[in-house]
Motif scaffolding. Structure first.
Motif, PDB file in Angstrom:
ATOM      1  N   TRP A   1      24.702 -55.999 -18.799  1.00  9.38           N
ATOM      2  CA  TRP A   1      26.105 -55.775 -19.117  1.00  9.38           C
ATOM      3  C   TRP A   1      26.276 -55.765 -20.631  1.00  9.38           C
ATOM      4  CZ3 TRP A   1      23.862 -60.024 -17.038  1.00  9.38           C
ATOM      5  CH2 TRP A   1      23.987 -61.233 -17.717  1.00  9.38           C
TER       6      TRP A   1
ATOM      7  N   CYS B   1      28.389 -51.909 -16.589  1.00 13.46           N
ATOM      8  CA  CYS B   1      27.258 -52.713 -16.151  1.00 13.46           C
ATOM      9  C   CYS B   1      26.197 -51.763 -15.604  1.00 13.46           C
ATOM     10  CB  CYS B   1      27.700 -53.714 -15.077  1.00 13.46           C
ATOM     11  SG  CYS B   1      26.374 -54.789 -14.488  1.00 13.46           S
TER      12      CYS B   1
ATOM     13  N   VAL C   1      19.985 -56.518 -14.219  1.00 15.82           N
ATOM     14  CA  VAL C   1      21.413 -56.294 -14.388  1.00 15.82           C
ATOM     15  C   VAL C   1      21.722 -56.442 -15.880  1.00 15.82           C
ATOM     16  CG1 VAL C   1      23.739 -57.067 -13.791  1.00 15.82           C
ATOM     17  CG2 VAL C   1      21.897 -57.210 -12.087  1.00 15.82           C
TER      18      VAL C   1
ATOM     19  N   LEU D   1      32.822 -57.654  -9.856  1.00 14.01           N
ATOM     20  CA  LEU D   1      31.973 -58.837  -9.748  1.00 14.01           C
ATOM     21  C   LEU D   1      30.843 -58.671  -8.742  1.00 14.01           C
ATOM     22  CD1 LEU D   1      34.620 -61.688 -10.014  1.00 14.01           C
ATOM     23  CD2 LEU D   1      32.660 -61.350 -11.537  1.00 14.01           C
ATOM     24  N   LYS D   2      30.937 -57.687  -7.884  1.00 14.76           N
ATOM     25  CA  LYS D   2      29.825 -57.388  -6.976  1.00 14.76           C
ATOM     26  C   LYS D   2      28.603 -56.898  -7.749  1.00 14.76           C
ATOM     27  CE  LYS D   2      32.923 -55.939  -3.211  1.00 14.76           C
ATOM     28  NZ  LYS D   2      33.375 -54.773  -2.387  1.00 14.76           N
ATOM     29  N   TYR D   3      28.859 -56.379  -8.951  1.00 14.74           N
ATOM     30  CA  TYR D   3      27.784 -55.815  -9.759  1.00 14.74           C
ATOM     31  C   TYR D   3      27.550 -56.588 -11.052  1.00 14.74           C
ATOM     32  CZ  TYR D   3      28.907 -51.826  -6.745  1.00 14.74           C
ATOM     33  OH  TYR D   3      29.161 -51.015  -5.664  1.00 14.74           O
ATOM     34  N   SER D   4      28.636 -56.974 -11.705  1.00 16.11           N
ATOM     35  CA  SER D   4      28.554 -57.564 -13.043  1.00 16.11           C
ATOM     36  C   SER D   4      28.978 -59.027 -13.026  1.00 16.11           C
ATOM     37  CB  SER D   4      29.456 -56.789 -14.009  1.00 16.11           C
ATOM     38  OG  SER D   4      29.560 -57.458 -15.254  1.00 16.11           O
ATOM     39  N   PRO D   5      28.208 -59.922 -13.629  1.00 17.23           N
ATOM     40  CA  PRO D   5      28.569 -61.344 -13.631  1.00 17.23           C
ATOM     41  C   PRO D   5      29.810 -61.651 -14.463  1.00 17.23           C
ATOM     42  CG  PRO D   5      26.679 -60.974 -15.057  1.00 17.23           C
ATOM     43  CD  PRO D   5      26.926 -59.683 -14.325  1.00 17.23           C
ATOM     44  N   THR D   6      30.219 -60.727 -15.339  1.00 18.62           N
ATOM     45  CA  THR D   6      31.393 -60.964 -16.176  1.00 18.62           C
ATOM     46  C   THR D   6      32.677 -60.430 -15.556  1.00 18.62           C
ATOM     47  OG1 THR D   6      31.140 -58.874 -17.369  1.00 18.62           O
ATOM     48  CG2 THR D   6      29.962 -60.803 -18.250  1.00 18.62           C
TER      49      THR D   6
END
Length: 222
Positions: free
Chosen positions: A65, A56, A63, A46-51
């Motif tokens: 994904w 990602c 960003v 979650l630090k990188y990808s909103p899902t």
């Protein structure tokens, strides 16, 4: 430079797709591997990808994904790599078979989870899974019969469709799926690419075991 967030190379079919695309196209990127199902693994993603899922792609402020979206994004940024063919009819078919792979073949994913370290010939062959295998074979044979004179990939030259089907090649090897020509030759070519060999070599060194992707347990999907 791109940053690509991926999961375990032994198990994560979704991660292999954009990784293979970038590697084969010789596009530089930084790999960030987060082992799945470890302590706080989703929080780390979650630090990188909103899902909270992999893969990602991070490109500055962008960003991206979902594996198919990443492949499309890279193809648009690097038109000289021909990841999407110039011919609009062929380009539409590349997108169509890529989307079919992204959204379909659920039964094969469920009964034949990706596991590049192991060999389980014959496992998971339900009628529904066999139907998925037949459809994939149909796609591969159709493409190779029409574009085989242009090169060794599905549409002759390497496209995003090959990246989307890369994990299927690993599954067919793991589960001993026998294919007719020219699908068999295509699978073998894919498995022998430098990018795939690099992925396999790294997967073999991973210590993690994801129980639900081992066939001794209830089959799962990663």
């Amino acid at each position: 430079m791109f940053k690509l967030v991926i999961g375990n190379k032994n198990y994560s079919s979704w991660s292999l797709r954009p990784w293979f695309l970038l590697k084969h196209a010789d596009i530089p990127f930084e790999e960030i591997l987060i082992p799945l199902y470890e302590i706080d693994w989703r929080k780390h993603i979650l630090k990188y990808s909103p899902t909270g899922k992999v893969p990602c792609l991070i490109d500055g402020k962008a960003v991206v994904w979902e594996s198919i979206a990443i492949c499309e994004y890279v193809a648009e940024l690097f038109p000289g790599c021909y990841l999407l063919p110039k011919d609009p009819v062929v380009r539409a078919e590349v997108r169509s078979v890529s989307a079919e792979m992204h959204a379909g073949f659920f039964n094969m994913r469920k009964t034949m989870p990706m596991n590049v370290r192991k060999r389980f010939p014959g496992h998971g062959r339900t009628p529904e899974t066999n139907a998925d295998i037949r459809r994939i074979t149909e796609v591969w044979n159709s493409c190779r019969e029409r574009f085989g004179d242009r090169g060794p990939f599905l549409f002759g030259e390497f496209t995003m469709a090959d990246a989307m089907f890369a994990p299927v090649c690993t599954r067919f090897l793991t589960y001993g799926v026998e294919l007719p020509e020219p699908a068999r030759a295509y699978m073998q070519y894919m498995l022998n690419t430098p990018a795939m060999k690099e992925w396999y070599a790294a997967a073999l060194t991973e210590p993690q075991i994801i129980a639900h992707s081992e066939v001794d347990d209830e089959p799962g999907m990663v």
